[in-house]
Scaffold this motif. Sequence first.
Motif, PDB file in Angstrom:
ATOM      1  N   THR A 364       0.940  -1.309  -0.052  1.00 52.77           N
ATOM      2  CA  THR A 364      -0.130  -0.086   0.092  1.00 52.77           C
ATOM      3  C   THR A 364       0.843   1.034   0.069  1.00 52.77           C
ATOM      4  N   GLU A 365       2.245   1.185   0.304  1.00 49.01           N
ATOM      5  CA  GLU A 365       2.943   2.367   0.434  1.00 49.01           C
ATOM      6  C   GLU A 365       4.075   2.506  -0.692  1.00 49.01           C
ATOM      7  N   LEU A 366       4.405   1.534  -1.318  1.00 52.49           N
ATOM      8  CA  LEU A 366       5.537   1.569  -2.404  1.00 52.49           C
ATOM      9  C   LEU A 366       4.778   0.877  -3.666  1.00 52.49           C
ATOM     10  N   GLN A 367       4.433   1.997  -4.421  1.00 50.42           N
ATOM     11  CA  GLN A 367       3.427   1.838  -5.474  1.00 50.42           C
ATOM     12  C   GLN A 367       4.424   1.849  -6.789  1.00 50.42           C
ATOM     13  N   ILE A 368       4.224   1.128  -7.837  1.00 47.01           N
ATOM     14  CA  ILE A 368       4.970   1.117  -8.977  1.00 47.01           C
ATOM     15  C   ILE A 368       3.817   1.318 -10.118  1.00 47.01           C
ATOM     16  N   GLU A 369       3.657   2.553 -10.298  1.00 48.90           N
ATOM     17  CA  GLU A 369       2.798   3.048 -11.307  1.00 48.90           C
ATOM     18  C   GLU A 369       3.044   3.907 -12.629  1.00 48.90           C
ATOM     19  N   PRO A 370       2.469   3.936 -13.576  1.00 47.54           N
ATOM     20  CA  PRO A 370       2.986   4.565 -14.997  1.00 47.54           C
ATOM     21  C   PRO A 370       3.197   6.025 -14.486  1.00 47.54           C
ATOM     22  N   ALA A 371       4.431   6.498 -14.899  1.00 46.35           N
ATOM     23  CA  ALA A 371       5.160   7.783 -14.785  1.00 46.35           C
ATOM     24  C   ALA A 371       3.985   8.958 -15.478  1.00 46.35           C
ATOM     25  N   ALA A 372       3.657   9.911 -14.681  1.00 40.46           N
ATOM     26  CA  ALA A 372       3.048  10.994 -15.342  1.00 40.46           C
ATOM     27  C   ALA A 372       3.953  11.652 -16.657  1.00 40.46           C
ATOM     28  N   VAL A 373       5.058  11.782 -16.586  1.00 38.56           N
ATOM     29  CA  VAL A 373       5.721  12.303 -17.493  1.00 38.56           C
ATOM     30  C   VAL A 373       7.021  11.225 -17.806  1.00 38.56           C
ATOM     31  N   PRO A 374       7.077  10.482 -18.726  1.00 40.05           N
ATOM     32  CA  PRO A 374       8.273   9.667 -19.064  1.00 40.05           C
ATOM     33  C   PRO A 374       9.551  10.352 -19.251  1.00 40.05           C
ATOM     34  N   LYS A 375      10.579   9.798 -18.816  1.00 41.27           N
ATOM     35  CA  LYS A 375      11.877  10.404 -18.818  1.00 41.27           C
ATOM     36  C   LYS A 375      12.844   9.627 -19.548  1.00 41.27           C
ATOM     37  N   SER A 376      14.022  10.160 -20.133  1.00 40.25           N
ATOM     38  CA  SER A 376      15.209   9.495 -20.391  1.00 40.25           C
ATOM     39  C   SER A 376      15.975   9.406 -19.250  1.00 40.25           C
ATOM     40  N   ILE A 377      16.279   8.123 -18.801  1.00 35.10           N
ATOM     41  CA  ILE A 377      17.261   7.844 -17.651  1.00 35.10           C
ATOM     42  C   ILE A 377      18.284   7.126 -17.814  1.00 35.10           C
ATOM     43  N   GLY A 378      19.517   7.664 -17.477  1.00 37.75           N
ATOM     44  CA  GLY A 378      20.587   6.952 -17.690  1.00 37.75           C
ATOM     45  C   GLY A 378      21.236   6.454 -16.267  1.00 37.75           C
TER      46      GLY A 378
END
Length: 672
Positions: A364-378
């Motif tokens: 209930t605390e650690l949610q893996i949800e779609p990002a509101a704004v997808p980013k490029s992450i290195g």
Amino acid sequence: MSRYPQMLSPLDLGHVVLPNRVLMGSMHTGLEETGDWNRVAEFYAARARGGVALMVTGGMAPNREGGVFPGAAGLFTPEDIANHRRVTDRVHGAGGRIAMQILHAGRYAYGPDCVSASAVKSPISPFAPQELDEAGIEKQISDIVTAAARAREAGYDGVEVMGSEGYFLNQFLVRHVNRRTDRWGGAYENRMRLPVEVVRRVRAAVGPDFIVIYRISLIDLVPDGSTWDEVVQLARAIQAAGASMLNTGIGWHEARVPTIATSVPRAAFTWLTARLRPEVSIPVIASNRINMPEVAEAVLAQGQADMVSMARPFLADPDFVAKAAAGRAAEIAPCIACNQACLDHTFSGKISTCLVTPRAAHETELQIEPAAVPKSIGIVGAGPAGLAAAITAAQRGHRVTLFDRAAQIGGQLTLAREIPGKEEFRGLTDWFATMIGQSGVNLRLNTEATVAELAGFDEVIIATGVTPRDPAIPVEGGQAVSYVDILNGTVTAGPRVAIVGAGGIGFDVAEFLTQRGTSPTLHPADWMREWGVGDPASSPGGLAPAQPEPPARAVTLLQRKPEKPGRRLGKTTGWIHRAALAAKGVRMIGGVNYERITAEGLHITFGAARENPTVIVADTVVLCAGQQSDRSLADQLIAAGRKPHVIGGADVAAELDAKRAIDQGTRLAAGL
């Protein structure tokens, strides 16, 4: 056709048909004690959605004196029943079934009011139990029966009566604890009276259309434990008393034989379940170190059990059964039986979770949800922290590139998996590889990431891990090498070895260097011989003389701290490592100063005054003196005006903490 036809076949219990042969075994997570019943309900509902046939809760106390610790959860009030009803309703809404375990701790209860068959103190508790009189025994029976009736009222599909692992009912069964001479002691017919009476009265209280599981100890692994004939006699009596199923218990908590740690072979004790199964007509459930679908399928296909119990694998992956049924077994996050985030947490008063899957018990605390704004992450570093961050970020829809200078992923995990008894780490690195491949992460191995190369990313995560710390011991000859060179096979140690540093890595290296031939974890018969696991048919309790293999090398393990080496190892596994090395004749010395290394060996002194100069004769000195964070790239990025996220060993180098690294990586990526 399914690869797991036996595991996925239904099991008819008469009044109910379970959809498959997988039981989620009892685990005390500590969630019930938080009072957050939405959190409790979601933990179980997630696993119900994952397809497990039946779940068993953590142990619920039938009364205050039987609680594992003061304040342990139970069904004592109408409010308790209503709270548990929230759990069962959520589970049933998710299509699952759930049974409540009734656990009376007896002399294992960590409190001054503990009770037992006799006033025999447990070695794992400071409190001596009160010997129960007739009225006291009747109260315990009545309280257990009341707990079962309340479980039904709360909407549970059944109960599991805990009669193994050295808890209350098990304490009455064996002479190891039961010293009574009345009708509850002496002859076995008297010693088994209590568990049989409990099951008989529980069945009468809950009626015929309710699951009653009895957790039976098949091998106690303590002196004066049950014989095999007694186990069979009890199983038949429990069946006659009305049990629906028999679940397997292995070893008491005070036993000096490991039963669920990663060094225990997979399915190591199912030979006992196979022996019991033809003695009764109700289903028999196998347990302990069954962690993957192919292991479960083999146990069932060989007729060793009617059902398999897996507990910690459902911390690692709540969708275990659904993934296996869908042909996605490679995606099952593996339980590596490390105990670091589950049992170590339990015995430290923390919420139990999972090293591999930090969301366990934090749904209930650690949610893996779609990002509101997808980013490029290195992300730089494909060790556990970087891998966890990459997979989680990609699941959320971010565009992820993962760099590592090495030719393979895993970081320090590639060293850990070389240790005898840690073979499960191979499955973990394989799983990471599967998930990286399926997540769409752009994996760039054999690549040294630079500030310029990372300039175009919206976010940069540095997970570059650690490098071995140089203890700065003068070397005037001889062979002084890093643990990395030993474990990756670059250097072969000589016949006499001194290990500098007795932390987790030092112990691992000692086990690696003393092992002769194949790891006994891969050969159950060798493992049983090494730990002294016998046959309860010939030795009460199933103990035999331990016969460890001679060590491959003479090893001395040293540390600067003036304390017992290994004192800071895992709370529930440290004793295993200490015992394993003692059996191999490893010398362990604390409170030393490292003076120099010569062709003769390692020169040491003792104490602040540097007294008693001694030479540890050694052909090879292995340096396991800790680690330091590899932050060079992070520092370069900061100097260039970037604000990288730094996680894992690059953040904190204390020990090699994969639990912290994976948790950090997951939580960071969940919030980006």
